[in-house]
Design an enzyme around this catalytic site. Structure first.
Site, PDB file in Angstrom:
ATOM      1  N   GLU A  49       0.526  -1.417   0.187  1.00 43.75           N
ATOM      2  CA  GLU A  49       0.583   0.079   0.001  1.00 43.75           C
ATOM      3  C   GLU A  49       0.548   0.968  -0.317  1.00 43.75           C
ATOM      4  OE1 GLU A  49      -3.246   2.701   2.966  1.00 43.75           O
ATOM      5  OE2 GLU A  49      -2.549  -0.204   3.157  1.00 43.75           O
ATOM      6  N   ARG A  53       0.479  10.668  -0.057  1.00 42.77           N
ATOM      7  CA  ARG A  53       1.137  12.018   1.149  1.00 42.77           C
ATOM      8  C   ARG A  53       2.492  12.126   0.703  1.00 42.77           C
ATOM      9  NH1 ARG A  53       0.337   8.416   7.062  1.00 42.77           N
ATOM     10  NH2 ARG A  53      -1.364   7.435   5.939  1.00 42.77           N
ATOM     11  N   THR A  76      -5.156   6.169   1.458  1.00 41.27           N
ATOM     12  CA  THR A  76      -5.500   7.178   1.109  1.00 41.27           C
ATOM     13  C   THR A  76      -6.199   8.072   0.199  1.00 41.27           C
ATOM     14  OG1 THR A  76      -2.957   7.313   2.663  1.00 41.27           O
ATOM     15  CG2 THR A  76      -4.395   9.399   2.447  1.00 41.27           C
ATOM     16  N   LYS A 136     -11.037  -1.996   6.704  1.00 42.41           N
ATOM     17  CA  LYS A 136      -9.697  -1.575   7.360  1.00 42.41           C
ATOM     18  C   LYS A 136     -10.485  -1.225   7.900  1.00 42.41           C
ATOM     19  CE  LYS A 136      -6.312   2.096   6.579  1.00 42.41           C
ATOM     20  NZ  LYS A 136      -5.953   3.321   5.411  1.00 42.41           N
TER      21      LYS A 136
END
Length: 215
Positions: A49, A53, A76, A136
């Site tokens: 993953e 960011r 994200t 998640k």
């Protein structure tokens, strides 16, 4: 190609089942992308993953997507634009800290395997109602850790989780031992100091240790 919510969730579950730990990666230098992915995959952690960011995150996904045996996803995801950009970069799955209808609509329309985030029973029930049964749990430790996740699992056994946020070698077992946990997300397998030093052998060893965790 559009897919249904249940298909998006089933595809995410298959990826979660590849290994007990999904590395959560914040990569600042594209040059590190490929050797980092190769080390993690060699160590037995194929699902990666990459969090969106950093300014180079999409380029990192592009490089990691070239690594044989790896399955690279984008973390994200917040907007439909993120979904499109992640897919264009070669992401095979998406991860989000939460879930909105717009975001899920975009993932389903684009055919992206999706792991949406929840923190409460109500959020889990809402996503289960839509067709998602692989979620998640985030931020895991701040939301009560393994005891909280065990508590959620009692009345909602249909849902499985990938807890992320504060998971470490010290507490990973407490999560992975739960019936409703398929895998956990962790950043400790790729610590920044080792990445910056280019110590890929050390990272491969951390990945190998994580891949042996029991679930």
């Amino acid at each position: 190609m559009p897919i249904s919510p249940s298909q998006a969730s089933a595809a995410a579950r298959e990826i979660c089942e590849l290994a007990p730990i999904v590395p959560v990666l914040v990569v600042h230098d594209v040059a590190h992308a490929r050797p980092l992915a190769e080390a993690l995959v060699a160590g037995g952690l194929p699902a990666l993953e990459v969090t969106l960011r950093t300014p180079v995150a999409l380029d990192v996904i592009r490089e990691m997507a070239k690594v044989e045996g790896g399955v690279v996803g984008a973390g994200t995801l917040l907007t439909p634009a993120d979904v499109k950009a992640a897919l264009d970069a070669g992401a095979k799955f998406g991860v989000s800290p939460g879930a909105t209808d717009k975001l899920l609509d975009a993932c389903e329309a684009e055919g992206l395997a999706m792991l949406p985030g929840v923190a409460t029973s109500s959020e889990a029930m809402r996503l289960l109602e839509r067709g998602y049964n692989m979620l998640k749990f985030f931020p895991a430790e701040a939301n009560g850790g393994a005891p909280a996740l065990k508590g959620i699992g009692a009345p909602i056994p249909q849902v499985s989780f990938c807890p992320t946020g504060g998971v470490s070698p010290k507490n990973a077992d407490s999560y992975l031992s739960l019936k409703n946990v398929v895998c956990a997300g962790g950043s400790w397998v790729a610590p920044n100091d080792l990445v910056q030093a280019g110590d890929w052998k050390a990272i491969e060893e951390l990945a190998r240790e994580a891949s042996q965790l029991q679930r």
